[in-house]
Design a protein around this motif. Structure first.
Motif, PDB file in Angstrom:
ATOM      1  N   GLU A 170      17.948  15.888 -37.396  1.00  0.00           N
ATOM      2  CA  GLU A 170      16.311  15.371 -36.586  1.00  0.00           C
ATOM      3  C   GLU A 170      16.214  16.044 -35.009  1.00  0.00           C
ATOM      4  O   GLU A 170      15.131  15.732 -34.312  1.00  0.00           O
ATOM      5  CB  GLU A 170      15.474  14.069 -36.993  1.00  0.00           C
ATOM      6  N   SER A 209       9.234   3.893 -21.159  1.00  0.00           N
ATOM      7  CA  SER A 209      10.241   4.005 -22.137  1.00  0.00           C
ATOM      8  C   SER A 209      11.658   4.384 -21.353  1.00  0.00           C
ATOM      9  O   SER A 209      11.531   5.524 -20.278  1.00  0.00           O
ATOM     10  CB  SER A 209      10.033   4.988 -23.145  1.00  0.00           C
ATOM     11  N   GLN A 261      14.668  10.487 -29.565  1.00  0.00           N
ATOM     12  CA  GLN A 261      13.614  11.192 -29.750  1.00  0.00           C
ATOM     13  C   GLN A 261      13.658  12.424 -29.151  1.00  0.00           C
ATOM     14  O   GLN A 261      14.161  13.135 -28.457  1.00  0.00           O
ATOM     15  CB  GLN A 261      12.430  10.223 -28.242  1.00  0.00           C
ATOM     16  N   ASN A 262      12.145  12.662 -29.795  1.00  0.00           N
ATOM     17  CA  ASN A 262      12.275  14.678 -29.356  1.00  0.00           C
ATOM     18  C   ASN A 262      10.949  14.469 -27.926  1.00  0.00           C
ATOM     19  O   ASN A 262       9.980  14.171 -28.270  1.00  0.00           O
ATOM     20  CB  ASN A 262      11.886  15.641 -30.481  1.00  0.00           C
ATOM     21  N   PHE A 263      11.277  15.333 -26.743  1.00  0.00           N
ATOM     22  CA  PHE A 263       9.897  15.645 -25.649  1.00  0.00           C
ATOM     23  C   PHE A 263       9.988  17.249 -25.674  1.00  0.00           C
ATOM     24  O   PHE A 263      11.085  17.858 -26.080  1.00  0.00           O
ATOM     25  CB  PHE A 263      10.793  14.686 -24.564  1.00  0.00           C
ATOM     26  N   PRO A 268       7.179   9.568 -32.437  1.00  0.00           N
ATOM     27  CA  PRO A 268       7.767   8.452 -32.248  1.00  0.00           C
ATOM     28  C   PRO A 268       9.219   8.123 -32.204  1.00  0.00           C
ATOM     29  O   PRO A 268      10.001   8.908 -33.002  1.00  0.00           O
ATOM     30  CB  PRO A 268       6.898   7.614 -33.447  1.00  0.00           C
ATOM     31  N   PHE A 269      10.198   7.391 -31.595  1.00  0.00           N
ATOM     32  CA  PHE A 269      10.934   6.749 -31.604  1.00  0.00           C
ATOM     33  C   PHE A 269      12.097   6.542 -32.837  1.00  0.00           C
ATOM     34  O   PHE A 269      10.773   5.975 -33.680  1.00  0.00           O
ATOM     35  CB  PHE A 269      11.831   6.782 -30.448  1.00  0.00           C
ATOM     36  N   LEU A 328      13.435   5.991 -23.098  1.00  0.00           N
ATOM     37  CA  LEU A 328      13.495   7.603 -23.470  1.00  0.00           C
ATOM     38  C   LEU A 328      13.210   8.390 -23.199  1.00  0.00           C
ATOM     39  O   LEU A 328      13.080   9.561 -22.137  1.00  0.00           O
ATOM     40  CB  LEU A 328      13.382   7.702 -24.973  1.00  0.00           C
ATOM     41  N   PRO A 343       6.342  13.217 -25.084  1.00  0.00           N
ATOM     42  CA  PRO A 343       7.147  13.229 -26.860  1.00  0.00           C
ATOM     43  C   PRO A 343       6.436  13.326 -28.026  1.00  0.00           C
ATOM     44  O   PRO A 343       5.390  13.270 -27.926  1.00  0.00           O
ATOM     45  CB  PRO A 343       7.138  11.037 -26.476  1.00  0.00           C
ATOM     46  N   CYS A 399      15.534  16.618 -26.121  1.00  0.00           N
ATOM     47  CA  CYS A 399      15.936  15.724 -27.496  1.00  0.00           C
ATOM     48  C   CYS A 399      16.706  14.396 -26.953  1.00  0.00           C
ATOM     49  O   CYS A 399      17.952  14.865 -26.173  1.00  0.00           O
ATOM     50  CB  CYS A 399      17.379  16.135 -28.266  1.00  0.00           C
TER      51      CYS A 399
END
Length: 208
Positions: A147, A91, A124-126, A135-136, A93, A132, A111
């Motif tokens: 968000e 991914s 997407q937040n990690f 989901p993005f 992201l 993760p 983020c």
């Protein structure tokens, strides 16, 4: 020659390739080119040792530019077929999150916000470990600001989104194939299929 891995990343305005041998970076190339990935990618791979030939190939599957994602995956599949190499995806992201975490003295949640076209962001937040948290999504700037679940934003849309959110750290990072080792192994086993994140701008003509 040990076990070699070729990483390919063309999902954004950056175009990068990296060759690893026994998990150690052997050679790489990175350029922010905007357009022209199809013309840049193959010559960049050809300039790597042994023309980039590897036992395994990793490719950025998106989300990102429709054209860039297709170019990277098509090249990766063609090389995998020619070399009899194993191929997987990762991914965009997740790599940006990992690169951001590398820059921090103390791990913190991040983020990731990437430009998605039509004024939207892929967001997407990690976690502080780069996992993760959900989901993005492709969101408008206003939706994205709501968000953000971290005090750090990373990615190509980081500066823009930080202005909306307010007092928040931000890192304008693009994915770089040479940094793929930062991503956890279980997050580098995606199927080599495109993850666009949005519907294509061009739609097939309707039959009348």
């Amino acid at each position: 020659m040990g076990d070699r891995l070729l990483a390919i990343d063309t999902a954004t305005i950056a175009c990068s390739v990296a060759l690893f041998e026994d998990d150690v970076l052997f050679a790489s190339d990175y350029a922010e080119i905007g357009r022209g990935h199809a013309e840049k990618l193959i010559p960049a791979i050809a300039q790597l040792p042994d023309h980039g030939k590897a036992d395994r190939i990793l490719v950025n599957c998106g989300p990102g530019s429709f054209t860039g994602v297709r170019i990277g995956i098509s090249a990766a599949k063609a090389l995998a077929l020619a070399w009899g190499a194993e191929i997987h995806g990762y991914s965009c992201l997740a790599l940006v999150a990992a690169q951001a975490l590398k820059q921090l003295e103390t791990p913190r949640p991040v983020c990731v916000a990437m430009l998605a076209g039509h004024g939207e962001y892929f967001l997407q937040n990690f976690s502080s470990e780069g996992e993760p948290l959900a989901p993005f999504a492709s969101l408008t700037p206003e939706q994205a600001a709501i968000e953000v679940k971290s005090d750090i934003i990373a990615g190509s849309a980081a500066t823009e989104l930080a202005k909306i959110v307010g007092d928040i750290d931000h890192f304008p990072i693009l994915p770089n194939a040479s940094q793929i080792a930062l991503v956890a192994s279980d997050m580098k086993k995606m199927s080599s299929k495109p993850v666009y994140g949005r519907k294509p701008d061009a739609q097939p003509a309707k039959a009348f």
